[in-house]
Design an enzyme around this catalytic site. Structure first.
Site, mmCIF file in Angstrom:
data_model
loop_
_atom_site.group_PDB
_atom_site.id
_atom_site.type_symbol
_atom_site.label_atom_id
_atom_site.label_comp_id
_atom_site.label_asym_id
_atom_site.label_seq_id
_atom_site.Cartn_x
_atom_site.Cartn_y
_atom_site.Cartn_z
ATOM 1 N N GLY A 218 -5.878 -6.980 0.650
ATOM 2 C CA GLY A 218 -6.368 -6.005 1.620
ATOM 3 C C GLY A 218 -5.491 -4.774 1.619
ATOM 4 O O GLY A 218 -4.956 -4.395 0.570
ATOM 5 N N GLU A 219 -5.351 -4.136 2.801
ATOM 6 C CA GLU A 219 -4.508 -2.921 2.908
ATOM 7 C C GLU A 219 -4.992 -1.793 2.009
ATOM 8 O O GLU A 219 -4.235 -0.856 1.737
ATOM 9 C CB GLU A 219 -3.048 -3.190 2.497
ATOM 10 C CG GLU A 219 -2.268 -4.167 3.292
ATOM 11 C CD GLU A 219 -0.834 -4.332 2.735
ATOM 12 O OE1 GLU A 219 -0.423 -3.551 1.865
ATOM 13 O OE2 GLU A 219 -0.141 -5.239 3.201
ATOM 14 N N ALA A 220 -6.200 -1.856 1.501
ATOM 15 C CA ALA A 220 -6.736 -0.838 0.585
ATOM 16 C C ALA A 220 -6.102 -0.878 -0.804
ATOM 17 O O ALA A 220 -6.306 0.038 -1.611
ATOM 18 C CB ALA A 220 -6.599 0.570 1.152
ATOM 19 N N THR A 221 -5.357 -1.939 -1.106
ATOM 20 C CA THR A 221 -4.597 -1.952 -2.365
ATOM 21 C C THR A 221 -5.474 -1.804 -3.609
ATOM 22 O O THR A 221 -5.139 -1.031 -4.504
ATOM 23 C CB THR A 221 -3.755 -3.238 -2.488
ATOM 24 O OG1 THR A 221 -4.557 -4.366 -2.143
ATOM 25 C CG2 THR A 221 -2.565 -3.203 -1.553
ATOM 26 N N ILE B 94 0.825 -1.218 0.000
ATOM 27 C CA ILE B 94 0.000 0.000 0.000
ATOM 28 C C ILE B 94 0.855 1.263 0.000
ATOM 29 O O ILE B 94 0.426 2.306 -0.530
ATOM 30 C CB ILE B 94 -1.008 -0.010 1.183
ATOM 31 C CG1 ILE B 94 -2.013 1.133 1.039
ATOM 32 C CG2 ILE B 94 -0.293 0.042 2.532
ATOM 33 C CD1 ILE B 94 -2.826 1.097 -0.243
#
Lengths: 318, 318
Positions: free
Chosen positions: A285-288, A85
């Site tokens: 995840g991690e907003a990627t 990210i």
């Protein structure tokens, strides 16, 4: 939503030097953003990315391919700039920050008790609410928390019904017996809390986790501040879904950045009526995925606000 | 392709702080780019976008929603910075240029004669070849030419067989009787040149156009210079397909940036074995979809080359 800004954007779009409708989903994205910003010719200047990190009691049940200490290790990695990210936020020109949510105090194992007390839930919602920068013109929230696809699966099942198996997927790479065990954990949680699942907030408190609550709090704050939101993957979408179950239009200020490889993400987006912008098989995840979609939004706004009209360019309208 | 650079990239990717495979198509994209650049930890510094413009004899047959003078008007719009591709190239950080190909001399109407003479074909191929910057580390080619979805449909049918209707779509917005007329034009062209379609170069010369030939020439030059290519929509893909029909691996240095709303684009990508990165309902041409996909490639390379390894970050590998 500002209907007059939407009308201004639609009228402008009709005059731009391209065949009508030829920018497809980019056009709708521009209208949506114009409406929420109250600006018919909008630009994107200050996108904000916030990663919330939490730990989960159910991680002790072996639901992840990674040990629970990875949550705090990854927070350090976010701070040092070494995670996916970090790279994607830099490419997207977005400010990124990390909020740790009591990492030394995992939530309770939801197969034995509610994951959070009411006070813990409120604290996590508030942490999300407070993390949003009022000057941001786009919000993306993401998460890190070993065990949190398990929590998200339980939340999705709690909100929308269906079996544990319908909503439980591979997460970081859990297959075979381990996936069966993860599914059983979700089923046990649903059984324990079955009497309390009519209330979406109770679903979040009993089956969710701090980072899920924080994401919901942040998305709600963005709504209050007319900050458009791009949703990330399964866990982010499960958090957001809590809001949609409370009020059907609660996510009108949000678009789906992508559909992930986590099996039930598409079904969850369908429940919310959201069509994803990207489909690249991400499951990190991690907003990627949402941060990758910022590039698509930038393109949409650059066209809407920057293109010449037929009259300006002296191009025949056909 | 440099197999050792691919191996270096794969080995590095295994060590990055994320679950294995969790960046989905971004990982494959990174390996592909690493291989063609001969660099296991590559970066993208100098993407080049070239738009080729040509005019078509069949435009006089009413196959477009726009009059033929729009080609030259749009070239002026590209030069003035007012078109969609100008905005998207700026967002993507790509240098953009336009090459006009004898706009005052449309190709011949392919229902009556070959679209180009051999000399015209060679000149257009050479114009494409010469437009590529040897220092570019990514090439995107696009087109502008009223009537060119008709030419592309004829080329696709010439290369792969099937009926005119299988390959003819709405282009700039042609429906109903006009679409039926457009399809008839393609069918007439296929009938006239039926004896000469076994040779892909003849398909391009007889049914294509200058901008289609130029795109093919540029894509070939990129191959010689190990410059990776992102393909755009239906017309660009039809041009590229000529190369693939000459040599099956001729497009290994190219990925599909998107699948457009032009009906037959997906079928054409399937024939080439290319999975598109984006699917946003675009149908504008001008390289718009491919240039949007540069953002995805930037993200892929930023992760591959910029992320910390498990060892560097002190994260448990699970």
């Amino acid at each position: 939503r500002d209907a007059s800004a939407v009308q201004t954007a639609i009228a402008r779009n009709e005059q731009l030097t391209k065949p009508k409708g030829s920018l497809g989903q980019l056009e709708d994205l521009g209208f949506w953003y114009a409406g929420w910003r109250g600006d018919g010719r909008p630009s994107l200047e200050r996108p904000q990315v916030v990663i919330f990190a939490g730990n989960h009691g159910i991680a002790a049940r072996g639901v992840s391919a990674f040990p629970p200490e990875v949550t705090v290790q990854m927070v350090a990695n976010f701070r040092a700039g070494g995670a996916a990210i970090n790279q994607l936020s830099r490419v997207a020109g977005a400010a990124m920050s990390v909020v740790e949510l009591d990492l030394d105090r995992p939530t309770a194992d939801f197969t034995k008790a509610p994951a959070m007390t009411e006070a813990e839930l409120v604290a996590a919602l508030a942490a999300g609410w407070e993390a949003v920068d009022d000057d941001a013109d786009l919000l993306v929230v993401g998460e890190m928390g070993i065990g949190n696809t398990t929590a998200a699966a339980a939340v999705a099942a709690g909100l929308f019904g269906g079996s544990a198996a319908d909503w439980t997927g591979c997460g970081t790479g859990v297959v075979g017996d381990a996936l069966a065990g993860k599914t059983r954990v979700v089923a046990e949680g649903l059984a324990l809390h079955a009497e309390h699942l009519a209330d979406p907030v109770e679903v979040l408190r009993r089956l969710g986790g701090r980072e899920l609550a924080a994401m919901a709090g942040a998305i709600l704050r963005a709504r209050a501040g007319r900050i458009p939101v791009i949703l990330d993957g399964f866990i982010c979408t499960a958090s957001a879904a809590v809001l949609a179950r409370i009020a059907p239009h609660a996510l009108d200020h949000a678009v789906a950045g992508h559909v992930s490889a986590e099996g039930a993400h598409r079904a969850l987006l369908d429940r919310l009526g959201k069509e994803p912008l990207l489909n690249l098989g991400l499951r990190l995840g991690e907003a990627t995925g949402a941060v990758l979609a910022i590039g698509v939004l930038r393109g949409a706004l650059a066209c809407l606000s920057g293109m010449a009209t037929f009259a300006e360019a002296g191009v025949s309208k056909g």
